[in-house]
Design an enzyme around this catalytic site. Structure first.
Site, PDB file in Angstrom:
ATOM      1  N   TYR A  70     -10.610   4.826   0.276  1.00 37.37           N
ATOM      2  CA  TYR A  70      -9.237   5.383  -0.433  1.00 37.37           C
ATOM      3  C   TYR A  70      -8.674   6.097  -2.119  1.00 37.37           C
ATOM      4  CZ  TYR A  70      -4.133   6.059  -1.407  1.00 37.37           C
ATOM      5  OH  TYR A  70      -2.760   6.654  -1.511  1.00 37.37           O
ATOM      6  N   LYS A 110      -9.170   9.917  -3.505  1.00 35.33           N
ATOM      7  CA  LYS A 110      -7.720  10.811  -4.470  1.00 35.33           C
ATOM      8  C   LYS A 110      -8.763  10.770  -6.329  1.00 35.33           C
ATOM      9  CE  LYS A 110      -3.744   9.022  -1.783  1.00 35.33           C
ATOM     10  NZ  LYS A 110      -3.660  10.362  -1.637  1.00 35.33           N
TER      11      LYS A 110
END
Length: 210
Positions: free
Chosen positions: A132, A136
């Site tokens: 994750y 990002k």
């Protein structure tokens, strides 16, 4: 002399931060028009819009390029985001949180928008072992080095506080933990303290250029 009012386009207007952002733009005297690109029609009472600034448009996000004219505004806000669980796979998550946001930045650049602001995450790092945070971070690196994008900025919230339409187990657990042991969110750990969606939306507006 009164400054001319600004126009804005919001992508991801029905999410936790997106809803708050749109509402703040609608009541702000600085904005005369707020276009929302959405997947499905908005409810009749979704937003309080006393001056009729809101212009919702249902689009197919797989063909964002077909709507590039709506990025010809002063400020573009991208609030798109999902979770791996909701998306169903890592590739589906990356499609939403990297590819679609990146396309939005490209369209903002092509249409000469004055500013592009999107939601990243605290701890975003393209070298992270966490998938994750890696996605990002890769998105940040890609947008911040995008040539001819006049202005770009990212907000990096931790766990979000607010009324979601969906249930997120991890987020609920984190919020409960933060209430039980709030003293841990000091010093270097302060940036991990849960933050209200209204504040994140306010930050996004403040990050846009004058």
């Amino acid at each position: 002399m009164v400054s001319p009012q600004k126009t804005a386009t919001v992508i991801g207007a029905t999410g936790l931060v997106g809803r708050s952002l749109v509402q703040q733009l609608l009541v702000s005297p600085e904005y005369s028009q707020v276009t929302c690109l959405v997947r499905r029609p908005l409810g009749n009472n979704e937003f309080h819009d006393p001056e009729k600034k809101l212009q919702p448009l249902v689009i197919d996000f797989d063909y964002l390029q077909d709507y590039q004219g709506y990025f010809s505004v002063n400020h573009v806000f991208c609030c798109l985001g999902t979770t791996i669980k909701k998306a169903g796979s890592k590739s589906a998550f990356r499609y939403v949180d990297f590819q679609l946001v990146h396309v939005c930045a490209q369209l903002a650049r092509a249409q000469r928008a004055q500013g592009f602001v999107w939601i990243s995450s605290v701890g975003a790092n393209k070298h992270s072992k966490n998938f994750y945070l890696k996605v990002k971070g890769e998105l940040e690196a890609s947008i911040f080095t995008m040539p001819q994008l006049e202005y770009a900025a990212a907000v990096r919230p931790s766990l979000l506080i607010g009324s979601r339409k969906e249930y997120r187990r991890g987020e609920r657990f984190g919020l409960k933990l933060s209430r039980l042991i709030p003293f841990i969110f000091v010093g270097p750990l302060k940036k991990y303290k849960p933050v209200h969606a209204d504040y994140v939306a306010q930050q996004m507006i403040q990050l846009q250029p004058e």
